[in-house]
Scaffold this motif. Structure first.
Motif, mmCIF file in Angstrom:
data_model
loop_
_atom_site.group_PDB
_atom_site.id
_atom_site.type_symbol
_atom_site.label_atom_id
_atom_site.label_comp_id
_atom_site.label_asym_id
_atom_site.label_seq_id
_atom_site.Cartn_x
_atom_site.Cartn_y
_atom_site.Cartn_z
ATOM 1 N N ILE A 126 0.853 -1.281 0.073
ATOM 2 C CA ILE A 126 0.066 0.001 0.040
ATOM 3 C C ILE A 126 0.862 1.236 -0.023
ATOM 4 O O ILE A 126 0.792 2.432 -0.830
ATOM 5 N N LEU A 127 1.938 1.212 0.635
ATOM 6 C CA LEU A 127 2.759 2.337 1.070
ATOM 7 C C LEU A 127 3.580 2.601 -0.346
ATOM 8 O O LEU A 127 3.870 4.004 -0.667
ATOM 9 N N ILE A 128 4.000 1.412 -1.042
ATOM 10 C CA ILE A 128 4.872 1.517 -2.169
ATOM 11 C C ILE A 128 3.910 2.192 -3.337
ATOM 12 O O ILE A 128 4.148 3.019 -4.153
ATOM 13 N N SER A 129 2.650 1.610 -3.503
ATOM 14 C CA SER A 129 1.868 2.175 -4.380
ATOM 15 C C SER A 129 1.275 3.759 -4.205
ATOM 16 O O SER A 129 1.274 4.563 -5.220
ATOM 17 N N ALA B 160 -1.376 7.222 -12.604
ATOM 18 C CA ALA B 160 -1.636 7.575 -10.835
ATOM 19 C C ALA B 160 -3.009 7.643 -10.618
ATOM 20 O O ALA B 160 -3.118 7.233 -9.557
ATOM 21 N N VAL B 161 -4.032 7.999 -11.564
ATOM 22 C CA VAL B 161 -5.445 7.729 -11.138
ATOM 23 C C VAL B 161 -5.467 6.319 -10.721
ATOM 24 O O VAL B 161 -6.373 6.008 -9.682
ATOM 25 N N VAL B 162 -5.160 5.313 -11.471
ATOM 26 C CA VAL B 162 -5.583 3.993 -11.262
ATOM 27 C C VAL B 162 -4.692 3.625 -9.850
ATOM 28 O O VAL B 162 -5.607 2.664 -9.321
ATOM 29 N N VAL C 277 -4.817 2.139 -4.281
ATOM 30 C CA VAL C 277 -4.464 2.414 -2.795
ATOM 31 C C VAL C 277 -5.597 3.007 -2.050
ATOM 32 O O VAL C 277 -5.755 2.313 -0.827
ATOM 33 N N GLY C 278 -6.675 3.691 -2.323
ATOM 34 C CA GLY C 278 -7.578 3.871 -1.750
ATOM 35 C C GLY C 278 -8.566 2.767 -1.364
ATOM 36 O O GLY C 278 -9.052 2.529 0.022
ATOM 37 N N ALA C 279 -8.762 1.728 -1.915
ATOM 38 C CA ALA C 279 -9.713 0.524 -1.830
ATOM 39 C C ALA C 279 -8.783 -0.200 -1.030
ATOM 40 O O ALA C 279 -9.489 -0.815 0.239
ATOM 41 N N GLN C 280 -7.573 -0.488 -0.862
ATOM 42 C CA GLN C 280 -6.891 -1.480 0.054
ATOM 43 C C GLN C 280 -6.779 -0.613 1.380
ATOM 44 O O GLN C 280 -6.798 -1.317 2.361
ATOM 45 N N ALA C 281 -6.546 0.518 1.401
ATOM 46 C CA ALA C 281 -6.522 1.350 2.726
ATOM 47 C C ALA C 281 -7.690 1.306 3.367
ATOM 48 O O ALA C 281 -7.624 1.171 4.681
ATOM 49 N N LEU C 282 -8.610 1.312 2.772
ATOM 50 C CA LEU C 282 -10.146 1.347 3.478
ATOM 51 C C LEU C 282 -10.261 -0.110 4.063
ATOM 52 O O LEU C 282 -10.774 -0.386 5.319
ATOM 53 N N VAL D 291 -6.732 -9.014 -6.785
ATOM 54 C CA VAL D 291 -7.558 -8.522 -8.078
ATOM 55 C C VAL D 291 -6.805 -7.329 -8.614
ATOM 56 O O VAL D 291 -7.080 -7.004 -9.670
ATOM 57 N N LEU D 292 -6.530 -6.501 -7.744
ATOM 58 C CA LEU D 292 -6.059 -4.997 -8.218
ATOM 59 C C LEU D 292 -4.276 -5.064 -8.277
ATOM 60 O O LEU D 292 -3.956 -3.822 -8.603
#
Length: 218
Positions: A111-114, A165-167, A172-177, A193-194
């Motif tokens: 997550i942090l790397i992405s 960047a948007v993808v 990141v947003g989905a995994q962070a949640l 999946v992502l």
């Protein structure tokens, strides 16, 4: 003295041999399809093992699978650069999960790397050095930066970098949640999946769009 008989075999001069396409070269520079598959194996092993066993056995088998992949490449004298890059994230995630006792920390480095990739891509666009353009110059143009003097190419590579960047931001947003919600199993599935599917689609779209624009300019 007899002359040698002419041979029917003809060799293709090196300069006339077809070069790999942009998509093939870009894929190779970024690890190729094999690199994508191999990088997902330790994560897949961890997700399955964590569902079946406890956390620490899952960490052990995930790290072991990563080491086996690296050893296999070394034994076959194949490049290990991408395997080593993947192992760094696996080892760091395994260390964090082992220390905290929480499976979700295994995915924290990814997550942090992405997140870092996302920020770096946006900064590169703001500085008018879009990362996709730089990769294109390395893969196709021998590292030259002539594309920055062509407004159409600069705009194209800036647009493509923003799309990447948007993808990555959405990933990141989905995994962070899921990470904050302590949904460990769902986080593992989301990581898979992502992972390589969006990457493969982005790679194919980037190669197609960049080749389309460069052909129009040519």
């Amino acid at each position: 003295m007899t002359r040698p008989e002419p041979t029917t075999e003809t060799s293709v001069p090196l300069e006339e041999q077809p070069e790999p396409s942009f998509s093939e070269q870009l894929s190779e520079q970024l690890g190729g399809w094999r690199g994508l598959v191999e990088s997902s194996i330790p994560v897949t092993v961890f997700v399955i093992a964590n569902m079946v066993w406890e956390l620490r056995p899952a960490v052990i088998v995930a790290v072991a699978s990563g080491l086996l992949i690296g050893a296999f490449r070394l034994a076959r004298k194949q490049p290990v650069r991408h395997a080593v890059n993947g192992l760094f994230g696996i080892f760091l995630g395994a260390f964090l999960a082992w220390r905290s006792g929480e499976a979700r920390d295994f995915y924290l480095p990814g997550i942090l790397i992405s997140t870092g990739y996302t920020i770096a891509m946006l900064i590169s666009v703001a500085l008018r050095w879009p990362i996709v353009g730089y990769v294109w110059s390395v893969v196709v143009d021998g590292g030259r930066t002539r594309w920055r003097d062509e407004p159409v190419l600069l705009k194209t590579f800036s647009k493509l970098t923003v799309i990447w960047a948007v993808v990555y931001f959405l990933k990141v947003g989905a995994q962070a949640l899921l990470y904050l919600a302590h949904k460990d199993d769902l986080l593992g599935i989301a990581r898979l999946v992502l992972g390589w599917p969006p990457y493969a689609l982005l790679l194919a779209f980037t190669a197609w769009y960049a080749r389309r624009v460069t052909r129009q300019l040519a």
